[in-house]
Design an enzyme around this catalytic site. Sequence first.
Site, PDB file in Angstrom:
ATOM      1  N   SER A 122      -5.069   3.357 -38.451  1.00 23.47           N
ATOM      2  CA  SER A 122      -4.431   4.520 -39.084  1.00 23.47           C
ATOM      3  C   SER A 122      -4.073   5.581 -38.029  1.00 23.47           C
ATOM      4  O   SER A 122      -3.361   5.268 -37.077  1.00 23.47           O
ATOM      5  CB  SER A 122      -5.357   5.067 -40.183  1.00 23.47           C
ATOM      6  OG  SER A 122      -4.671   5.976 -41.012  1.00 23.47           O
ATOM      7  N   ASP A 177      -0.791  -0.966 -49.078  1.00 26.04           N
ATOM      8  CA  ASP A 177      -1.254   0.310 -48.511  1.00 26.04           C
ATOM      9  C   ASP A 177      -0.585   1.499 -49.210  1.00 26.04           C
ATOM     10  O   ASP A 177       0.630   1.674 -49.106  1.00 26.04           O
ATOM     11  CB  ASP A 177      -0.937   0.345 -47.007  1.00 26.04           C
ATOM     12  CG  ASP A 177      -1.642   1.479 -46.277  1.00 26.04           C
ATOM     13  OD1 ASP A 177      -1.925   2.514 -46.909  1.00 26.04           O
ATOM     14  OD2 ASP A 177      -1.897   1.325 -45.070  1.00 26.04           O
ATOM     15  N   HIS A 211      -5.260   0.478 -47.781  1.00 20.24           N
ATOM     16  CA  HIS A 211      -5.381   1.155 -46.482  1.00 20.24           C
ATOM     17  C   HIS A 211      -6.765   0.858 -45.902  1.00 20.24           C
ATOM     18  O   HIS A 211      -7.645   1.717 -45.863  1.00 20.24           O
ATOM     19  CB  HIS A 211      -5.157   2.664 -46.662  1.00 20.24           C
ATOM     20  CG  HIS A 211      -4.953   3.379 -45.349  1.00 20.24           C
ATOM     21  ND1 HIS A 211      -3.916   3.070 -44.490  1.00 20.24           N
ATOM     22  CD2 HIS A 211      -5.657   4.365 -44.736  1.00 20.24           C
ATOM     23  CE1 HIS A 211      -3.993   3.847 -43.420  1.00 20.24           C
ATOM     24  NE2 HIS A 211      -5.049   4.636 -43.545  1.00 20.24           N
TER      25      HIS A 211
END
Length: 232
Positions: A122, A177, A211
């Site tokens: 991320s 995601d 995610h």
Amino acid sequence: MCGNNMSVPLLADAVTVSGAERETAAVIFLHGLGDTGHSWADALSSIRLPYVKYICPHAPRIPVTLNMKMVMPSWFDLMGLTPDAPEDEAGIKKAAESIKAIIEHEMKNGIPANRIILGGFSQGGALSLYTALTCQHQLAGIVALSCWLPLHKAFPQAANNGVNKDIAILQCHGEMDPMIPIRFGALTAEKLKSVVTPTKVQFKTFPGVMHSSCPQEMLAVKEFIEKLLPRI
């Protein structure tokens, strides 16, 4: 332990998973927003190679615009998670310098740059891409999980003299995601192909994954690390 960690602030309290034998390579891995290095040190321990040192630093705690200015671990400020959101250019560049200091510390302690992989998840993956592509040392590769390329409009010009023009990049993204949509990951992969040799960019997607990471992704990461950092 040779070398002085105090001269590299992020190394002083970083989580380090040492090799079981002489360390001839290193993986520096950066966590995502609000996390710490501990979770990724645990994840990497499950795929570790005995001659590789894994370094998982903690981001400093700063107010994050995206989260109503709440103070949390963050490599730089985030205003939004879309390709056209305003970006914290000064913060991104400052964070990249602090990661480059870790790379140089490892080099001084005997691990050459071409035996170092930089990676992250991320926001940490975003910073690993930016740092590696603007680094003046030739690195072994980049692991970019569920992320994007910060300051993407500055590339390919921002890539430092093309030192890492041939760097191998493993980019992975969950197809479900909700935070950083797969479309943004695909756009990032296309952008990366304009910065490095296109055949060096692998973009792997994982159905049903949000995610986060998954065992298949960690297996892909392990294979990538083994290929680029063979035993010597």
